[in-house]
Scaffold this active site. Structure first.
Site, PDB file in Angstrom:
ATOM      1  CD  GLU A  87      -2.910  -0.982   2.424  1.00 17.90           C
ATOM      2  OE1 GLU A  87      -4.137  -0.920   2.229  1.00 17.90           O
ATOM      3  OE2 GLU A  87      -2.400  -1.006   3.547  1.00 17.90           O
ATOM      4  CB  CYS A 101       2.670   7.990   2.896  1.00 14.58           C
ATOM      5  SG  CYS A 101       3.164   6.855   4.210  1.00 14.58           S
ATOM      6  CG  ASN A 119      -3.628   7.116  13.233  1.00 14.83           C
ATOM      7  OD1 ASN A 119      -4.413   8.003  13.560  1.00 14.83           O
ATOM      8  ND2 ASN A 119      -2.530   7.357  12.531  1.00 14.83           N
ATOM      9  CB  CYS A 169       1.049   7.222  11.196  1.00 15.48           C
ATOM     10  SG  CYS A 169       1.701   8.599  10.239  1.00 15.48           S
ATOM     11  CB  CYS A 185       5.865  -1.524  16.161  1.00 11.81           C
ATOM     12  SG  CYS A 185       7.579  -1.071  15.803  1.00 11.81           S
TER      13      CYS A 185
END
Length: 390
Positions: free
Chosen positions: A133, A147, A333, A376, A158
């Site tokens: 993506e 991005c 997010n 993000c 993470c």
């Protein structure tokens, strides 16, 4: 492989290595022509993957003058035209040749989503079937930021990141990295807009694909005309590569995903900290600032009740003392694999105030594309859903 063409009509295929063909004659309209195919398996060359010399040499090999390469690049990268038929200053015979030789990209758009705020998230299908993506973000100041991803998935693990939860699949080639930005740039040029910024904050850890990332970065600067200071590389903190990057002599911006101010807390959410603890990481950051003279950015995902308190801000300020830096605060997010909640704006402002009193500038990053999971830490959801549905 050779394609026999009479006028605009396909007559027959003949097997012959394309590199053996040499175009020495121009053919009058309506006569038999040979159009070279670059590979015996019929695959076309990717125009976005070709250097200036690659394209020029290809044109010479099929009997065309080298300056045609500059014309094609002008159409593609400055006019936003990705169709040979629309390149009107090219002779029709050359347009036919090029259609049999090259394609405009190796990746196909598998899915595209549009946010209420104008953000666009694109799911690309690669030649081997993998999905990746990237995101295009428009701003009122006419800034257009892409991005882009550096890997299919991510091995860093993470806990708050959807890509980390998905896991690592493979590296992206430098061509695949570059093409993400180049395709957005071409589409924007067609609308009289311009890609102004590129951030390596998509899927993957850029410094774990260092050589391909760096090659793509240099091509983004040279081919797309995006200045080094308008490109940002984000890393979770691969210390040897931070030092290596500092020695490259580029003015590309560097951002560190930090998120916690103690080794104990950071190691729980970011396993990379067990390999490169905070003291070692921040020493590398000081080296980067000293070598480059550039300010470094630290990214901090604000998680309610976890790392958004006054005490957290004070500990962060102590960690960052004497480092020329800026802190980007990002209210978390949401992702399905992590139960934390984003901090509210009053908590974010208190955090900023504490850092400010210690002389450290900080701002809250505007969150974009949340309604399409384009923020993000959210990339990979569409890819994983598409794979599950196939």
């Amino acid at each position: 492989m050779v394609l026999l063409v009479y006028g605009a009509s396909l007559l027959a295929w003949c097997a012959r290595p394309a590199h053996l063909l040499r175009w020495k004659h121009s053919f009058p309209r309506g006569t038999l022509q040979m159009v070279a195919m670059p590979n015996s398996d019929g695959k076309l060359l990717n125009l976005y993957a070709m250097t200036n010399n690659d394209l020029d040499n290809l044109l010479v090999s099929v009997g065309e003058p080298k300056y045609r390469g500059k014309q094609i690049r002008q159409w593609l990268y400055h006019q936003g035209v990705d169709n040979f038929d629309a390149m009107k200053n090219l002779p029709s015979s050359l347009r036919i040749k090029m259609q049999g030789l090259v394609s405009f990209g190796s990746m196909t758009v598998f899915e595209e989503q549009f946010s209420r705020d104008g953000t666009r998230k694109r799911l690309w299908k690669l030649n081997d079937g993998h999905l990746v993506e990237s995101v295009l973000m428009p701003y009122e100041t006419n800034r257009r930021t892409a991005c882009i991803s550096s890997q299919v998935g991510c091995a860093m693990g993470c806990t708050f990141c959807a890509t980390g939860q998905w896991g690592y699949k493979r590296q992206l080639s430098s061509d695949e990295i570059f093409e993400q930005a180049a395709r957005f740039a071409t589409e924007l040029r067609a609308k009289n807009e311009r890609l102004s910024n590129v951030v390596f904050m998509g899927m993957g850890e850029p410094f774990n694909n260092y050589d391909n990332m760096l090659d793509a970065t240099r091509r983004i600067m040279s081919t797309l005309g995006i200045g080094a200071r308008h490109i940002t590389i984000s890393t979770v903190g691969i210390v040897p590569q931070i030092r290596r990057f500092a020695d490259e002599g580029l003015e590309v911006s560097l951002a560190i995903s930090l998120h916690e101010a103690t080794d104990e807390a950071r190691s729980k959410t970011m396993p990379v900290n067990r390999r490169y603890p905070l003291d070692e990481l921040l020493d590398a950051c000081r080296y980067y600032v000293a070598r480059s003279g550039r300010r470094i950015s630290f990214e901090w995902a604000l998680i309610s009740g976890q790392n958004d308190g006054v005490t957290d801000a004070k500990m962060l300020a102590q960690r960052l003392r004497n480092i020329k830096c800026h802190v980007n605060l990002i209210p978390l997010n949401p992702t399905s694999g992590f139960g934390g909640r984003p901090s509210d704006l009053p908590s974010a402002q208190r955090f900023i105030d504490v850092l400010s009193r210690h002389g450290i500038p900080a701002t809250v990053r505007v969150r974009r594309g949340l309604d399409i999971d384009a923020g993000c830490g959210q990339l990979a959801k569409s890819a994983s859903q598409a794979i599950a549905a196939s």
